[in-house]
Design a protein around this motif. Sequence first.
Motif, PDB file in Angstrom:
ATOM      1  N   ASP A 117      -6.586  11.551   5.880  1.00 49.44           N
ATOM      2  CA  ASP A 117      -7.682  11.380   6.841  1.00 49.44           C
ATOM      3  C   ASP A 117      -8.755  10.415   6.341  1.00 49.44           C
ATOM      4  OD1 ASP A 117      -8.713  13.120   4.932  1.00 49.44           O
ATOM      5  OD2 ASP A 117     -10.058  14.068   6.372  1.00 49.44           O
ATOM      6  N   ALA A 118      -8.995  10.415   5.021  1.00 51.40           N
ATOM      7  CA  ALA A 118     -10.032   9.529   4.496  1.00 51.40           C
ATOM      8  C   ALA A 118      -9.666   8.059   4.711  1.00 51.40           C
ATOM      9  CB  ALA A 118     -10.236   9.800   3.013  1.00 51.40           C
ATOM     10  N   TYR A 119      -8.387   7.757   4.581  1.00 55.42           N
ATOM     11  CA  TYR A 119      -7.950   6.377   4.835  1.00 55.42           C
ATOM     12  C   TYR A 119      -8.025   6.062   6.325  1.00 55.42           C
ATOM     13  CZ  TYR A 119      -5.947   6.323   0.140  1.00 55.42           C
ATOM     14  OH  TYR A 119      -5.770   6.369  -1.199  1.00 55.42           O
ATOM     15  N   PHE A 160       0.821  -1.206   0.000  1.00 56.29           N
ATOM     16  CA  PHE A 160       0.000   0.000   0.000  1.00 56.29           C
ATOM     17  C   PHE A 160       0.857   1.259   0.000  1.00 56.29           C
ATOM     18  CE2 PHE A 160      -2.376   3.141   2.636  1.00 56.29           C
ATOM     19  CZ  PHE A 160      -3.290   3.495   1.667  1.00 56.29           C
ATOM     20  N   ASP A 191     -17.909   5.339   5.050  1.00 58.47           N
ATOM     21  CA  ASP A 191     -18.091   6.431   4.077  1.00 58.47           C
ATOM     22  C   ASP A 191     -17.468   6.025   2.759  1.00 58.47           C
ATOM     23  OD1 ASP A 191     -18.991   8.022   6.293  1.00 58.47           O
ATOM     24  OD2 ASP A 191     -16.877   8.100   6.839  1.00 58.47           O
ATOM     25  N   SER A 239       2.930   6.530  -6.714  1.00 57.49           N
ATOM     26  CA  SER A 239       1.887   7.315  -7.377  1.00 57.49           C
ATOM     27  C   SER A 239       2.075   8.806  -7.104  1.00 57.49           C
ATOM     28  CB  SER A 239       0.512   6.833  -6.911  1.00 57.49           C
ATOM     29  OG  SER A 239      -0.186   7.836  -6.253  1.00 57.49           O
ATOM     30  N   TYR A 296      -4.863   0.589  -5.097  1.00 59.48           N
ATOM     31  CA  TYR A 296      -4.538   1.153  -3.782  1.00 59.48           C
ATOM     32  C   TYR A 296      -5.536   0.688  -2.717  1.00 59.48           C
ATOM     33  CZ  TYR A 296      -1.852   4.188  -6.809  1.00 59.48           C
ATOM     34  OH  TYR A 296      -1.009   4.675  -7.756  1.00 59.48           O
ATOM     35  N   ARG A 297      -6.809   0.754  -3.077  1.00 60.64           N
ATOM     36  CA  ARG A 297      -7.840   0.370  -2.117  1.00 60.64           C
ATOM     37  C   ARG A 297      -7.669  -1.099  -1.727  1.00 60.64           C
ATOM     38  NH1 ARG A 297     -12.942   2.559  -0.165  1.00 60.64           N
ATOM     39  NH2 ARG A 297     -12.598   4.483  -1.252  1.00 60.64           N
ATOM     40  N   GLN A 308     -11.292   5.149   7.773  1.00 65.82           N
ATOM     41  CA  GLN A 308     -11.951   3.932   7.312  1.00 65.82           C
ATOM     42  C   GLN A 308     -11.235   2.650   7.662  1.00 65.82           C
ATOM     43  OE1 GLN A 308     -14.231   3.964   3.502  1.00 65.82           O
ATOM     44  NE2 GLN A 308     -12.778   5.572   3.083  1.00 65.82           N
ATOM     45  N   TYR A 309      -9.916   2.712   7.724  1.00 63.27           N
ATOM     46  CA  TYR A 309      -9.170   1.478   7.933  1.00 63.27           C
ATOM     47  C   TYR A 309      -8.203   1.646   9.076  1.00 63.27           C
ATOM     48  CZ  TYR A 309     -10.832   0.950   3.191  1.00 63.27           C
ATOM     49  OH  TYR A 309     -11.614   0.916   2.078  1.00 63.27           O
ATOM     50  N   LEU A 366     -15.039   8.132   0.248  1.00 65.52           N
ATOM     51  CA  LEU A 366     -13.788   8.680   0.762  1.00 65.52           C
ATOM     52  C   LEU A 366     -12.612   7.784   0.429  1.00 65.52           C
ATOM     53  CD1 LEU A 366     -14.823   9.845   4.321  1.00 65.52           C
ATOM     54  CD2 LEU A 366     -14.354  11.256   2.347  1.00 65.52           C
ATOM     55  N   GLY A 367     -11.445   8.398   0.444  1.00 66.48           N
ATOM     56  CA  GLY A 367     -10.231   7.604   0.364  1.00 66.48           C
ATOM     57  C   GLY A 367      -9.813   7.225  -1.035  1.00 66.48           C
ATOM     58  N   PHE A 368      -9.962   8.146  -1.977  1.00 64.85           N
ATOM     59  CA  PHE A 368      -9.422   7.897  -3.303  1.00 64.85           C
ATOM     60  C   PHE A 368      -8.272   8.850  -3.579  1.00 64.85           C
ATOM     61  CE2 PHE A 368     -13.680   6.083  -4.419  1.00 64.85           C
ATOM     62  CZ  PHE A 368     -13.210   4.840  -4.783  1.00 64.85           C
ATOM     63  N   GLU A 369      -7.408   8.441  -4.486  1.00 63.14           N
ATOM     64  CA  GLU A 369      -6.376   9.353  -4.971  1.00 63.14           C
ATOM     65  C   GLU A 369      -6.947  10.043  -6.207  1.00 63.14           C
ATOM     66  OE1 GLU A 369      -3.271   9.815  -3.533  1.00 63.14           O
ATOM     67  OE2 GLU A 369      -4.118   8.591  -1.945  1.00 63.14           O
ATOM     68  N   ARG A 377       5.173   6.947   3.703  1.00 65.74           N
ATOM     69  CA  ARG A 377       4.843   7.238   2.312  1.00 65.74           C
ATOM     70  C   ARG A 377       5.474   8.559   1.879  1.00 65.74           C
ATOM     71  NH1 ARG A 377      -1.287   9.061   0.594  1.00 65.74           N
ATOM     72  NH2 ARG A 377      -0.809   9.819  -1.470  1.00 65.74           N
ATOM     73  N   ASN A 432       3.205   1.680  -3.111  1.00 65.14           N
ATOM     74  CA  ASN A 432       2.492   2.090  -4.318  1.00 65.14           C
ATOM     75  C   ASN A 432       2.016   3.529  -4.249  1.00 65.14           C
ATOM     76  OD1 ASN A 432       1.897   0.093  -6.599  1.00 65.14           O
ATOM     77  ND2 ASN A 432       1.868  -1.160  -4.764  1.00 65.14           N
ATOM     78  N   LEU A 433       1.598   3.956  -3.055  1.00 64.37           N
ATOM     79  CA  LEU A 433       1.157   5.344  -2.934  1.00 64.37           C
ATOM     80  C   LEU A 433       2.321   6.305  -3.132  1.00 64.37           C
ATOM     81  CD1 LEU A 433      -1.488   5.579  -0.106  1.00 64.37           C
ATOM     82  CD2 LEU A 433      -1.790   5.770  -2.549  1.00 64.37           C
TER      83      LEU A 433
END
Lengths: 259, 249
Positions: A91-93, A13, B99, A20, B116-117, A96-97, B102-105, A107, A16-17
């Motif tokens: 924050d979005a990641y 993860f 949600d 990217s 990625y996900r 959620q996880y 959320l959580g995309f590049e 990263r 790769n980020l």
Amino acid sequence: MNYIKNIWITRYFWINLALSDIRSKWRRSFFGVLWTIIQPLGMTILLSVVFSKIFNTDATSYAPYILSGMIVWEFITQALMSGSMSFIQADAYIKQYKTPLAIYTLRAILTNLITLLLASISLITWALITNPQNFNYSWFAAFLIYPILLLISWPLSTILAYLTARFRDIPYALTLALQAVWFISPVYIQDTVFRSSGLNSLIDYNPIYHLLEIVRAPILRGSFPTIENFTYCIIVIGIFFLTAFLCGRQLERKVIFYL
Amino acid sequence: MINQILLDSVNLHYLSAAFKERSIKALIGRVFDINSTKERVQDIHALKNISLRIDPGERVGLLGSNGAGKSTFLKMIAGLYPTSSGSRIVNGTIRALFDLSLGFEPDASGRENILYRGLLLGLSPKEIKNLEEEIITFTDIGEFIDYPLKTYSAGMQVRLAFAISTAVHGDILLLDEVIGVGDLQFLEKAKARISKIVERSEILILASHDLTALSSICSRGIVLDHGNLVFDSNIDEAINFYKNRNITV
């Protein structure tokens, strides 16, 4: 231990980020990733012309000194700045996880480390052309700068990221602090200038100096860095990792509330 | 190890420090405003003394009005929010759908975002390659899959997120109001897919206001109210309890 294991599990993860990030940074620019080489080279030519006049030194011998300082310093500032923002950015990641938070600073560090790797090509080429007599076994030691920088900047930017989640002032304060450190460190200005002004302590006890010596001793002078240089780096790494560990124990779980 | 959830008098507080004004402006304001009668912001006690046990094979429906603590409860189970006291034991890999968008590049393409996900969900690049075609077919967004994500409409993002998150199997499935996404056509597909992954997972906790969906999917019902667990029985009784409670209030 579990924490480290989880960092390893999520390795695909963050690797790769980071890749990217590199791709998206240079997307749609003509020179693309070449900018990481062009930019420091251009700045170096500019600065070495000016500084050699000011300090009355030979521009061609001064230039690699500036270049080495520039690419390492650029890494440090960029890594710390983007590292300190990395939790907020992710924050979005994070919401959620459940993952170790340190992967998000990792990263950022990795992205900048790849940039540094490319930028070093300019230094190596320059040094090989102007001072080929310096090329010897000591150059292997210079490559230790990469793991050392990784081990210094990762815990430090993680500490900053914890704090930035709580206090959004940190990036502003950090800019100021880095400027201050830059001024009292031999990044562009030669250590001999500091010494001749009686500011020996700014060199001898300055981790930045010892860090830069790991590159400069081999590449600029063809000699091995001293044990003292490495000791300073290892002590700094130890302090940062310990602080990051202590911060993490307090803050790791609470970060989500502040995002 | 059996998949199981064990909660023993769990409490959860949201830290007030996170949303209190911390600027120097607020600080000066407070100094000059000593006699203020304004109530000070307190930590929010979001989950109060919750004890329960969920065994393998259980399908739990979570009921409660807005702000009752359903999402907080799910995120606590998922381990995202730290508990302030009590013990939380969760055995099994958790798959959570919160949600979704959320959580995309934004700069990466849909295809890269699948990668990625998936990686974040703990898959290896190889496993994702195998799932990729299936995910793309399911999202049904055609050539957009190779466009950067920022060009997607909100609905397309949700589709993609939904397809990725549901392509991966887990022991414990946590769903938070995810059924009402996408257009009508996608909705049917999504429902079919959810029931499929529900079958595959050992434990399901579903928070929803869709009472018919709850009673058809779930066997057990839990009602939350202001962070308290007020009812825990089979789903139909829980739905009745929830309805009656809302009428009397």
